[in-house]
Motif scaffolding. Structure first.
Motif, PDB file in Angstrom:
ATOM      1  N   LEU A 135      18.982  16.652  63.575  1.00 58.77           N
ATOM      2  CA  LEU A 135      17.710  16.709  62.851  1.00 58.77           C
ATOM      3  C   LEU A 135      16.512  16.759  63.804  1.00 58.77           C
ATOM      4  O   LEU A 135      15.470  17.301  63.462  1.00 58.77           O
ATOM      5  N   ALA A 136      16.670  16.212  64.997  1.00 59.29           N
ATOM      6  CA  ALA A 136      15.574  16.197  65.963  1.00 59.29           C
ATOM      7  C   ALA A 136      15.246  17.597  66.483  1.00 59.29           C
ATOM      8  O   ALA A 136      14.143  17.824  66.989  1.00 59.29           O
ATOM      9  N   THR A 137      16.167  18.518  66.353  1.00 57.22           N
ATOM     10  CA  THR A 137      15.955  19.869  66.895  1.00 57.22           C
ATOM     11  C   THR A 137      15.871  20.943  65.812  1.00 57.22           C
ATOM     12  O   THR A 137      15.985  22.121  66.096  1.00 57.22           O
ATOM     13  N   SER A 138      15.634  20.538  64.553  1.00 58.81           N
ATOM     14  CA  SER A 138      15.623  21.522  63.470  1.00 58.81           C
ATOM     15  C   SER A 138      14.287  21.513  62.723  1.00 58.81           C
ATOM     16  O   SER A 138      13.474  20.623  62.885  1.00 58.81           O
ATOM     17  N   SER A 139      14.101  22.514  61.873  1.00 58.19           N
ATOM     18  CA  SER A 139      12.887  22.612  61.070  1.00 58.19           C
ATOM     19  C   SER A 139      13.065  21.808  59.783  1.00 58.19           C
ATOM     20  O   SER A 139      14.160  21.350  59.459  1.00 58.19           O
ATOM     21  N   GLU A 144      12.959  22.888  56.717  1.00 58.42           N
ATOM     22  CA  GLU A 144      13.864  23.604  55.812  1.00 58.42           C
ATOM     23  C   GLU A 144      15.327  23.387  56.222  1.00 58.42           C
ATOM     24  O   GLU A 144      16.194  23.152  55.390  1.00 58.42           O
ATOM     25  N   GLN A 145      15.571  23.450  57.537  1.00 59.92           N
ATOM     26  CA  GLN A 145      16.922  23.218  58.029  1.00 59.92           C
ATOM     27  C   GLN A 145      17.347  21.769  57.769  1.00 59.92           C
ATOM     28  O   GLN A 145      18.497  21.515  57.426  1.00 59.92           O
ATOM     29  N   ASP A 146      16.400  20.822  57.932  1.00 56.72           N
ATOM     30  CA  ASP A 146      16.696  19.409  57.675  1.00 56.72           C
ATOM     31  C   ASP A 146      17.194  19.204  56.254  1.00 56.72           C
ATOM     32  O   ASP A 146      18.187  18.508  56.023  1.00 56.72           O
ATOM     33  N   THR A 147      16.508  19.814  55.303  1.00 60.04           N
ATOM     34  CA  THR A 147      16.882  19.670  53.902  1.00 60.04           C
ATOM     35  C   THR A 147      18.282  20.216  53.674  1.00 60.04           C
ATOM     36  O   THR A 147      19.112  19.582  53.007  1.00 60.04           O
ATOM     37  N   ARG A 148      18.555  21.374  54.230  1.00 60.48           N
ATOM     38  CA  ARG A 148      19.879  21.986  54.077  1.00 60.48           C
ATOM     39  C   ARG A 148      20.959  21.167  54.772  1.00 60.48           C
ATOM     40  O   ARG A 148      22.041  20.959  54.237  1.00 60.48           O
ATOM     41  N   ILE A 149      20.666  20.672  55.969  1.00 60.01           N
ATOM     42  CA  ILE A 149      21.631  19.853  56.718  1.00 60.01           C
ATOM     43  C   ILE A 149      21.941  18.571  55.954  1.00 60.01           C
ATOM     44  O   ILE A 149      23.105  18.175  55.819  1.00 60.01           O
ATOM     45  N   LEU A 150      20.901  17.908  55.430  1.00 64.25           N
ATOM     46  CA  LEU A 150      21.126  16.685  54.669  1.00 64.25           C
ATOM     47  C   LEU A 150      21.951  16.954  53.411  1.00 64.25           C
ATOM     48  O   LEU A 150      22.813  16.156  53.033  1.00 64.25           O
ATOM     49  N   GLN A 151      21.696  18.067  52.756  1.00 67.47           N
ATOM     50  CA  GLN A 151      22.474  18.436  51.566  1.00 67.47           C
ATOM     51  C   GLN A 151      23.944  18.646  51.928  1.00 67.47           C
ATOM     52  O   GLN A 151      24.835  18.146  51.249  1.00 67.47           O
ATOM     53  N   LEU A 152      24.191  19.352  53.016  1.00 68.50           N
ATOM     54  CA  LEU A 152      25.571  19.578  53.467  1.00 68.50           C
ATOM     55  C   LEU A 152      26.239  18.254  53.846  1.00 68.50           C
ATOM     56  O   LEU A 152      27.407  18.023  53.535  1.00 68.50           O
ATOM     57  N   TYR A 153      25.474  17.392  54.510  1.00 67.23           N
ATOM     58  CA  TYR A 153      26.005  16.087  54.905  1.00 67.23           C
ATOM     59  C   TYR A 153      26.413  15.280  53.670  1.00 67.23           C
ATOM     60  O   TYR A 153      27.481  14.681  53.629  1.00 67.23           O
TER      61      TYR A 153
END
Length: 169
Positions: free
Chosen positions: A147-151, A153-162
């Motif tokens: 998360l420290a290296t993402s935007s 929009e990417q954070d939201t998608r990463i958290l959803q996948l997680y």
């Protein structure tokens, strides 16, 4: 004519009789003369592995001391001619081979396998399986670094996948 012995994987849901089937299969292999060290019986949990081993000994002990149980077990392992004395011999052999049993969890099997071939899998230092606390801490560190290296929009998608991967945890 000697029976053909093939590898067998048993996949079934909880409560469907896997342990019963595995115990019968294990005892059948022992009855056919297969050394315990040559039988690899794997489960997912330590509890299941313990129950499996306990059931093997209980069924053999019962069959060794009771002709009716011996007949039942013999029928269950498809060796109609086995009797109390046969099961006593199997039980005694199993006790003598206790240190060679290949019975445990899938994790412990792969840990032993990796321990036997560390360089082949790219390990140059000693290794071990992480406990639950270490797994959770490592997971959180990896997520924080990601998360420290993402935007945003990417954070939201990463958290959803997680959430999907961890069933909402």
């Amino acid at each position: 004519m000697k029976p053909v012995l093939r590898h067998k994987m048993i996949l079934a849901s909880a409560g469907s009789g896997k342990t019963y089937t595995l115990v019968n299969r294990y005892i059948r292999l022992l009855a056919l003369g297969v050394p315990a060290a040559r039988i690899n019986a794997l489960t997912f949990t330590r509890k299941a592995a313990g129950e499996f081993l306990q059931n093997i000994f209980l069924r053999l002990r019962e069959a060794a001391g009771d002709p009716d149980e011996a007949r039942r077990l013999a029928a269950g392992i498809e060796l109609e001619s086995a009797d109390c004395e046969d099961f006593r011999k199997i039980l005694l052999r199993l006790v003598h081979e206790m240190g060679e049993l290949q019975l445990g969890t899938i994790d412990s099997f792969f840990t032993r396998l990796i321990g036997a071939f560390p360089y082949e899998v790219g390990l140059t230092r000693p290794h071990r399986i992480m406990d639950d606390f270490e797994q959770n801490a490592s997971r959180m560190r990896a997520l924080e670094r990601l998360l420290a290296t993402s935007s945003e929009e990417q954070d939201t998608r990463i958290l959803q996948l997680y959430k999907e991967l961890t069933w909402g945890a």
